[in-house]
Motif scaffolding. Structure first.
Motif, PDB file in Angstrom:
ATOM      1  N   THR A 260      21.508  58.941   2.615  1.00  0.00           N
ATOM      2  CA  THR A 260      21.987  58.966   1.241  1.00  0.00           C
ATOM      3  C   THR A 260      23.498  59.122   1.255  1.00  0.00           C
ATOM      4  O   THR A 260      24.032  60.069   1.834  1.00  0.00           O
ATOM      5  CB  THR A 260      21.338  60.103   0.445  1.00  0.00           C
ATOM      6  OG1 THR A 260      19.909  59.937   0.472  1.00  0.00           O
ATOM      7  CG2 THR A 260      21.798  60.079  -1.004  1.00  0.00           C
ATOM      8  N   VAL A 261      24.183  58.194   0.603  1.00  0.00           N
ATOM      9  CA  VAL A 261      25.641  58.097   0.675  1.00  0.00           C
ATOM     10  C   VAL A 261      26.239  58.211  -0.718  1.00  0.00           C
ATOM     11  O   VAL A 261      25.892  57.451  -1.619  1.00  0.00           O
ATOM     12  CB  VAL A 261      26.067  56.758   1.312  1.00  0.00           C
ATOM     13  CG1 VAL A 261      27.589  56.640   1.355  1.00  0.00           C
ATOM     14  CG2 VAL A 261      25.470  56.618   2.706  1.00  0.00           C
ATOM     15  N   GLU A 262      27.154  59.152  -0.873  1.00  0.00           N
ATOM     16  CA  GLU A 262      27.903  59.278  -2.117  1.00  0.00           C
ATOM     17  C   GLU A 262      29.147  58.401  -2.045  1.00  0.00           C
ATOM     18  O   GLU A 262      29.888  58.443  -1.056  1.00  0.00           O
ATOM     19  CB  GLU A 262      28.321  60.732  -2.347  1.00  0.00           C
ATOM     20  CG  GLU A 262      29.115  60.940  -3.624  1.00  0.00           C
ATOM     21  CD  GLU A 262      29.581  62.369  -3.805  1.00  0.00           C
ATOM     22  OE1 GLU A 262      30.063  62.698  -4.905  1.00  0.00           O
ATOM     23  OE2 GLU A 262      29.472  63.156  -2.836  1.00  0.00           O
ATOM     24  N   LYS A 263      29.389  57.621  -3.081  1.00  0.00           N
ATOM     25  CA  LYS A 263      30.600  56.802  -3.131  1.00  0.00           C
ATOM     26  C   LYS A 263      31.754  57.669  -3.601  1.00  0.00           C
ATOM     27  O   LYS A 263      31.751  58.197  -4.719  1.00  0.00           O
ATOM     28  CB  LYS A 263      30.403  55.618  -4.078  1.00  0.00           C
ATOM     29  CG  LYS A 263      31.602  54.678  -4.125  1.00  0.00           C
ATOM     30  CD  LYS A 263      31.359  53.537  -5.104  1.00  0.00           C
ATOM     31  CE  LYS A 263      32.556  52.597  -5.170  1.00  0.00           C
ATOM     32  NZ  LYS A 263      32.353  51.506  -6.156  1.00  0.00           N
ATOM     33  N   LEU A 264      32.748  57.810  -2.730  1.00  0.00           N
ATOM     34  CA  LEU A 264      33.892  58.655  -3.027  1.00  0.00           C
ATOM     35  C   LEU A 264      35.147  57.822  -3.272  1.00  0.00           C
ATOM     36  O   LEU A 264      35.292  56.732  -2.713  1.00  0.00           O
ATOM     37  CB  LEU A 264      34.141  59.624  -1.870  1.00  0.00           C
ATOM     38  CG  LEU A 264      33.001  60.597  -1.566  1.00  0.00           C
ATOM     39  CD1 LEU A 264      33.361  61.475  -0.384  1.00  0.00           C
ATOM     40  CD2 LEU A 264      32.682  61.453  -2.791  1.00  0.00           C
ATOM     41  N   PRO A 265      36.062  58.308  -4.101  1.00  0.00           N
ATOM     42  CA  PRO A 265      37.305  57.580  -4.346  1.00  0.00           C
ATOM     43  C   PRO A 265      38.049  57.325  -3.035  1.00  0.00           C
ATOM     44  O   PRO A 265      38.228  58.239  -2.234  1.00  0.00           O
ATOM     45  CB  PRO A 265      38.100  58.533  -5.254  1.00  0.00           C
ATOM     46  CG  PRO A 265      37.062  59.393  -5.901  1.00  0.00           C
ATOM     47  CD  PRO A 265      35.980  59.565  -4.880  1.00  0.00           C
ATOM     48  N   ASP A 266      38.437  56.099  -2.830  1.00  0.00           N
ATOM     49  CA  ASP A 266      39.192  55.708  -1.631  1.00  0.00           C
ATOM     50  C   ASP A 266      38.400  55.901  -0.335  1.00  0.00           C
ATOM     51  O   ASP A 266      38.992  55.937   0.753  1.00  0.00           O
ATOM     52  CB  ASP A 266      40.522  56.484  -1.537  1.00  0.00           C
ATOM     53  CG  ASP A 266      41.396  56.260  -2.765  1.00  0.00           C
ATOM     54  OD1 ASP A 266      41.447  55.107  -3.234  1.00  0.00           O
ATOM     55  OD2 ASP A 266      42.008  57.230  -3.232  1.00  0.00           O
TER      56      ASP A 266
END
Length: 232
Positions: free
Chosen positions: A71-77
């Motif tokens: 499970t991957v959280e999309k983070l800024p940059d």
């Protein structure tokens, strides 16, 4: 034969949304290795010019089988997380290495408590799923701190008599606990006895949770901590 220290390929067989900013990627490994609940894999991306970027992602599914779920959280940059969210499709092949992280792993046999902040619930979900699969949900107690219902990972699955969700900014209407940060009073009923406690989340969350656990009478030697950084 693949080992935890060698790279291998994984075919993406499914992609599912957990929250507006998090997705679970199921990978079928070329050479499966049995992980322990709580461990992680490294995902490596390679650009046409040979540039590499890699990040660590916890395994969310219980041990066993030929697949892993990350499970991957999309983070800024975030180089890797943004590519996974924006570009990866079912059928794509990724390079992975693992499983890694023996210290923060659980054998599914001894009673434990999991304390998660936000996306820190991922490795603890692997533990919860392992306990439930063995029909031993009593072995694990899980408390998750999250800002709002929309940001709760595995929302359709996580609820149960062994789990508690603490909302820090906005709660469900039916929630009996007032909105607010995790407290000693939230933790104290869960940590009696000699259960080991697994804490996972951001640096700040882990520091705060550890202080609260100590305030609840948990010995330092019973606390295992896994912190994640700001980029991925």
């Amino acid at each position: 034969m693949a080992t935890a220290s060698t790279w291998q390929t994984g075919v993406v067989t499914a992609i599912g949304a957990e929250t507006p900013h998090a997705k679970t990627f199921r990978l079928r490994l070329a050479e499966p290795r049995t992980h322990r609940a709580g461990q992680f894999y490294v995902v490596r991306l390679t650009a046409p010019d040979g540039y590499h970027a890699q990040r660590d992602y916890s395994v969310a599914n219980a041990p066993g089988g030929d697949d892993i779920e990350l499970t991957v959280e999309k983070l800024p940059d975030g180089e890797v997380s943004a590519f996974l969210h924006n570009d990866v499709e079912v059928g794509d092949v990724l390079q992975v290495r693992g499983p890694i992280g023996r210290f923060f792993s659980w054998d599914g046999a001894t009673p434990i408590v999991g304390v998660a902040g936000g996306s820190g619930v991922v490795p603890l979900m692997s533990m919860l799923r392992l306990a439930r699969r063995a029909d031993r949900a009593d072995l694990m107690r899980l408390i998750v701190s999250v800002r709002s219902p929309e940001e709760l990972y595995y929302a359709d699955e996580i609820a149960g008599p062994e789990t508690t969700v603490v909302y820090t900014r906005r709660a469900l209407e039916r929630s009996s606990r007032p909105v607010g940060r995790l407290t000693v009073e939230d933790l104290a009923p869960l940590v009696e006895g000699d259960r080991e406690v697994y804490v996972c989340g951001s640096q700040g969350f882990c520091d705060t949770a550890t202080s609260l656990l100590l305030g609840a009478g948990v010995e330092t030697k019973r606390i295992r901590v896994s912190r994640f950084g700001p980029t991925a």
